[in-house]
Design a protein around this motif. Structure first.
Motif, PDB file in Angstrom:
ATOM      1  N   GLU A  17       0.856  -1.154   0.154  1.00  0.00           N
ATOM      2  CA  GLU A  17       0.054  -0.173  -0.053  1.00  0.00           C
ATOM      3  C   GLU A  17       0.894   1.352   0.022  1.00  0.00           C
ATOM      4  N   TYR A  18       1.992   1.260   0.738  1.00  0.00           N
ATOM      5  CA  TYR A  18       2.803   2.381   0.764  1.00  0.00           C
ATOM      6  C   TYR A  18       3.447   2.595  -0.625  1.00  0.00           C
ATOM      7  N   GLU A  19       3.840   1.570  -1.180  1.00  0.00           N
ATOM      8  CA  GLU A  19       4.469   1.668  -2.426  1.00  0.00           C
ATOM      9  C   GLU A  19       3.446   1.956  -3.474  1.00  0.00           C
ATOM     10  N   LYS A  20       2.308   1.691  -3.227  1.00  0.00           N
ATOM     11  CA  LYS A  20       1.120   1.989  -4.273  1.00  0.00           C
ATOM     12  C   LYS A  20       0.625   3.513  -4.109  1.00  0.00           C
ATOM     13  N   ARG A  21       0.525   4.011  -2.974  1.00  0.00           N
ATOM     14  CA  ARG A  21       0.347   5.450  -2.780  1.00  0.00           C
ATOM     15  C   ARG A  21       1.340   6.435  -3.445  1.00  0.00           C
ATOM     16  N   HIS A  22       2.560   6.069  -3.261  1.00  0.00           N
ATOM     17  CA  HIS A  22       3.717   6.709  -4.032  1.00  0.00           C
ATOM     18  C   HIS A  22       3.859   6.534  -5.485  1.00  0.00           C
ATOM     19  N   ASN A  23       3.312   5.363  -6.063  1.00  0.00           N
ATOM     20  CA  ASN A  23       3.342   5.020  -7.452  1.00  0.00           C
ATOM     21  C   ASN A  23       2.007   6.083  -8.184  1.00  0.00           C
ATOM     22  N   GLU A  24       1.271   6.493  -7.201  1.00  0.00           N
ATOM     23  CA  GLU A  24       0.163   7.150  -7.676  1.00  0.00           C
ATOM     24  C   GLU A  24       0.209   8.618  -6.923  1.00  0.00           C
ATOM     25  N   ILE A  25       1.367   9.054  -6.605  1.00  0.00           N
ATOM     26  CA  ILE A  25       1.498  10.551  -5.950  1.00  0.00           C
ATOM     27  C   ILE A  25       0.800  11.369  -6.588  1.00  0.00           C
ATOM     28  N   TRP A  26       0.158  12.399  -5.898  1.00  0.00           N
ATOM     29  CA  TRP A  26      -0.722  13.370  -6.477  1.00  0.00           C
ATOM     30  C   TRP A  26       0.079  14.387  -7.123  1.00  0.00           C
ATOM     31  N   PRO A  27      -0.066  14.731  -8.333  1.00  0.00           N
ATOM     32  CA  PRO A  27       0.666  15.850  -8.954  1.00  0.00           C
ATOM     33  C   PRO A  27       0.693  17.011  -8.212  1.00  0.00           C
ATOM     34  N   GLU A  28      -0.093  17.442  -7.757  1.00  0.00           N
ATOM     35  CA  GLU A  28      -0.006  18.689  -6.810  1.00  0.00           C
ATOM     36  C   GLU A  28       0.882  18.603  -5.727  1.00  0.00           C
ATOM     37  N   MET A  29       1.344  17.336  -5.220  1.00  0.00           N
ATOM     38  CA  MET A  29       2.028  17.246  -4.261  1.00  0.00           C
ATOM     39  C   MET A  29       3.625  17.313  -4.799  1.00  0.00           C
ATOM     40  N   ILE A  72      -1.286  20.966   0.942  1.00  0.00           N
ATOM     41  CA  ILE A  72      -1.097  19.702   0.314  1.00  0.00           C
ATOM     42  C   ILE A  72      -0.183  18.687   1.107  1.00  0.00           C
ATOM     43  N   ASN A  73       0.575  19.290   1.862  1.00  0.00           N
ATOM     44  CA  ASN A  73       1.798  18.296   2.784  1.00  0.00           C
ATOM     45  C   ASN A  73       0.910  17.891   3.960  1.00  0.00           C
ATOM     46  N   GLN A  74       0.057  18.679   4.578  1.00  0.00           N
ATOM     47  CA  GLN A  74      -0.665  18.301   5.615  1.00  0.00           C
ATOM     48  C   GLN A  74      -1.509  16.980   5.149  1.00  0.00           C
ATOM     49  N   LYS A  75      -2.266  17.378   4.055  1.00  0.00           N
ATOM     50  CA  LYS A  75      -3.305  16.091   3.479  1.00  0.00           C
ATOM     51  C   LYS A  75      -2.688  15.010   3.202  1.00  0.00           C
ATOM     52  N   TRP A  76      -1.230  15.085   2.600  1.00  0.00           N
ATOM     53  CA  TRP A  76      -0.448  13.887   2.245  1.00  0.00           C
ATOM     54  C   TRP A  76       0.043  13.177   3.469  1.00  0.00           C
ATOM     55  N   TRP A  77       0.230  13.827   4.811  1.00  0.00           N
ATOM     56  CA  TRP A  77       0.533  13.039   5.984  1.00  0.00           C
ATOM     57  C   TRP A  77      -0.670  12.557   6.804  1.00  0.00           C
ATOM     58  N   GLU A  78      -1.921  13.060   6.235  1.00  0.00           N
ATOM     59  CA  GLU A  78      -3.004  12.399   6.771  1.00  0.00           C
ATOM     60  C   GLU A  78      -3.483  11.045   5.917  1.00  0.00           C
ATOM     61  N   PHE A  79      -3.055  11.385   4.813  1.00  0.00           N
ATOM     62  CA  PHE A  79      -3.235  10.068   3.873  1.00  0.00           C
ATOM     63  C   PHE A  79      -2.498   9.051   4.114  1.00  0.00           C
ATOM     64  N   MET A  80      -1.124   9.424   4.587  1.00  0.00           N
ATOM     65  CA  MET A  80      -0.206   8.276   4.949  1.00  0.00           C
ATOM     66  C   MET A  80      -0.030   7.664   6.217  1.00  0.00           C
ATOM     67  N   ASP A  81      -0.997   8.373   6.917  1.00  0.00           N
ATOM     68  CA  ASP A  81      -0.865   7.818   8.419  1.00  0.00           C
ATOM     69  C   ASP A  81      -1.366   6.658   8.798  1.00  0.00           C
ATOM     70  N   SER A  82      -2.061   5.879   8.049  1.00  0.00           N
ATOM     71  CA  SER A  82      -2.515   4.514   8.253  1.00  0.00           C
ATOM     72  C   SER A  82      -1.558   3.482   7.795  1.00  0.00           C
ATOM     73  N   VAL A  83      -0.536   3.905   7.060  1.00  0.00           N
ATOM     74  CA  VAL A  83       0.651   3.059   6.729  1.00  0.00           C
ATOM     75  C   VAL A  83       1.875   2.975   7.332  1.00  0.00           C
ATOM     76  N   MET A  84       2.099   3.952   7.974  1.00  0.00           N
ATOM     77  CA  MET A  84       3.392   4.103   8.713  1.00  0.00           C
ATOM     78  C   MET A  84       3.406   4.871   9.911  1.00  0.00           C
ATOM     79  N   GLU A  85       4.732   4.700  10.846  1.00  0.00           N
ATOM     80  CA  GLU A  85       4.506   5.358  11.879  1.00  0.00           C
ATOM     81  C   GLU A  85       4.681   6.920  11.859  1.00  0.00           C
ATOM     82  N   THR A  86       3.660   7.566  12.635  1.00  0.00           N
ATOM     83  CA  THR A  86       3.474   8.981  12.551  1.00  0.00           C
ATOM     84  C   THR A  86       3.589   9.523  14.174  1.00  0.00           C
ATOM     85  N   TYR A  87       3.875  10.867  14.120  1.00  0.00           N
ATOM     86  CA  TYR A  87       3.585  11.707  15.245  1.00  0.00           C
ATOM     87  C   TYR A  87       2.267  11.845  15.487  1.00  0.00           C
ATOM     88  N   PRO A  88       1.914  12.607  16.556  1.00  0.00           N
ATOM     89  CA  PRO A  88       0.318  12.774  16.515  1.00  0.00           C
ATOM     90  C   PRO A  88      -0.208  14.088  15.687  1.00  0.00           C
TER      91      PRO A  88
END
Length: 104
Positions: A17-29, A72-88
């Motif tokens: 899933e981590y790899e998939k999300r990066h393969n489909e990275i948002w153009p605006e990111m 956009i970075n804040q949205k990306w962090w929210e999107f990636m939160d479920s697949v990796m270790e994150t801070y609060p």
């Protein structure tokens, strides 16, 4: 250019899933990363340890640090939160690595 390297952790069952999300990275990111001076960005995965090794080149530290505050970075962090270790704040748990050797 400033070379930066860092280590993060992906959850063991989320490698694909981590790899998939990066393969489909948002153009605006990608556009925002470029606007903040980022180039030559790569992330590598060690499946055995679940560690991600990141490498990026940036123009300057001040400009790069401002990237974290963008919408956009804040949205990306929210999107990636479920697949990796994150801070609060949803930012990835990341350890910067010290460069000890470089060869052109």
């Amino acid at each position: 250019m400033i070379r930066k390297a860092f280590v993060m952790t992906v959850y063991p069952d989320k490698h694909e899933e981590y790899e998939k999300r990066h393969n489909e990275i948002w153009p605006e990111m990608v556009e925002e990363l470029h606007r903040h001076g980022a180039s030559n960005y790569s992330i590598f995965l060690d499946r055995e340890s679940n560690k991600l090794f990141g490498y990026i080149e940036i123009e300057n530290e001040k400009k790069w640090k401002q990237m974290a505050e963008t919408e956009i970075n804040q949205k990306w962090w929210e999107f990636m939160d479920s697949v990796m270790e994150t801070y609060p704040d949803k930012s990835p748990v990341s350890t910067n690595l010290k460069e000890v050797f470089h060869m052109d």
